[in-house]
Scaffold this motif. Structure first.
Motif, short mmCIF file in Angstrom:
data_model
loop_
_atom_site.label_atom_id
_atom_site.label_comp_id
_atom_site.label_asym_id
_atom_site.label_seq_id
_atom_site.Cartn_x
_atom_site.Cartn_y
_atom_site.Cartn_z
N LYS A 103 -31.72 48.62 -19.60
CA LYS A 103 -30.32 48.31 -19.93
C LYS A 103 -30.17 47.06 -20.78
O LYS A 103 -29.07 46.55 -20.93
CB LYS A 103 -29.46 48.21 -18.68
CG LYS A 103 -29.29 49.53 -17.99
CD LYS A 103 -28.41 49.40 -16.79
CE LYS A 103 -28.36 50.73 -16.08
NZ LYS A 103 -28.04 50.61 -14.69
N LEU A 110 -21.97 45.31 -17.05
CA LEU A 110 -21.73 46.70 -16.67
C LEU A 110 -20.66 46.86 -15.59
O LEU A 110 -20.24 47.96 -15.31
CB LEU A 110 -23.02 47.34 -16.16
CG LEU A 110 -23.92 47.94 -17.20
CD1 LEU A 110 -25.13 48.56 -16.55
CD2 LEU A 110 -23.21 48.96 -18.05
N VAL A 119 -19.32 53.27 -21.20
CA VAL A 119 -20.12 54.30 -20.53
C VAL A 119 -19.42 55.65 -20.65
O VAL A 119 -20.06 56.66 -20.96
CB VAL A 119 -20.38 53.92 -19.05
CG1 VAL A 119 -20.99 55.08 -18.29
CG2 VAL A 119 -21.29 52.70 -18.99
N TYR A 123 -20.77 59.18 -22.72
CA TYR A 123 -21.11 60.35 -21.90
C TYR A 123 -21.08 61.65 -22.71
O TYR A 123 -22.03 62.43 -22.66
CB TYR A 123 -20.18 60.45 -20.69
CG TYR A 123 -20.47 61.64 -19.82
CD1 TYR A 123 -21.57 61.63 -18.97
CD2 TYR A 123 -19.68 62.78 -19.87
CE1 TYR A 123 -21.86 62.73 -18.18
CE2 TYR A 123 -19.96 63.88 -19.08
CZ TYR A 123 -21.06 63.86 -18.24
OH TYR A 123 -21.35 64.95 -17.47
#
Length: 186
Positions: A103, A110, A119, A123
């Motif tokens: 990461k 995050l 995020v 996706y």
């Protein structure tokens, strides 16, 4: 006349952004604590240029994450051209797992609303990449038809949950083989 002058600046700005993202990727991979000033120096730009593009550490880190995920998504055709479809499936997921496991210094970044949005934004492209890999595997007759890319992505999540050490990688290989056995045509 002003339009041609603004065009080079736009090109320069895009070039600087890419340099910053590449430098930040490398710096954060080496140390999650890399300073913004060290990243600017590595990118061979001034700190002011870095801050114009990325006013906070969080915005830079999240941009690196999004940029790196996009690179992985964009790499699917190359991976498919260099490997048989099932091997390409394995190689690509191993690259994704390596990235997600590390990461690149995302750490606390995050756990913010902005991170969740990034995020979420990544996706669909990742799922589309999985769909492309599955389509190639299905066309080659090595996995069964009708697999849902989102289900396969969820199933493959084990890869970034195992450690990156020798034992973890051995476990990942064994588990990957079990998953592939379940995906194959009968």
């Amino acid at each position: 006349m002003p339009l041609p002058q603004s065009q080079p600046r736009r090109t320069d700005a895009l070039h600087n952004r890419e340099r910053i993202l590449d430098a930040a990727h490398d710096a954060l991979q080496e140390s999650a604590d890399a300073s913004l000033n060290s990243i600017a120096k590595r990118a061979e730009i001034g700190a002011g240029t870095l801050y114009r593009h990325f006013p906070t550490r969080e915005t830079l880190i999240l941009a690196v994450y999004q940029h790196d995920i996009q690179r992985l998504v964009d790499a699917v055709p190359d991976v498919l051209s260099q490997h048989e479809p099932l091997d390409a499936f394995r190689v690509w997921f191993e690259q994704l797992a390596d990235y997600v496991r590390v990461k690149h210094g995302l750490g606390e970044a995050l756990h913010t609303a902005a991170a969740q949005q990034i995020v979420n934004d990544t996706y669909l492209p990742v799922t589309a990449a999985v769909a492309e890999l599955l389509a190639a595997c299905q066309a080659a007759g090595v996995v069964r038809p009708g697999l849902d890319p989102a289900d396969v992505l969820l199933l493959m999540g084990f890869l970034w949950r195992v450690s990156g050490d020798i034992d973890g990688r051995a476990q990942a290989t064994r588990t990957f083989n079990l998953v592939l056995d379940g995906l194959r045509t009968n």
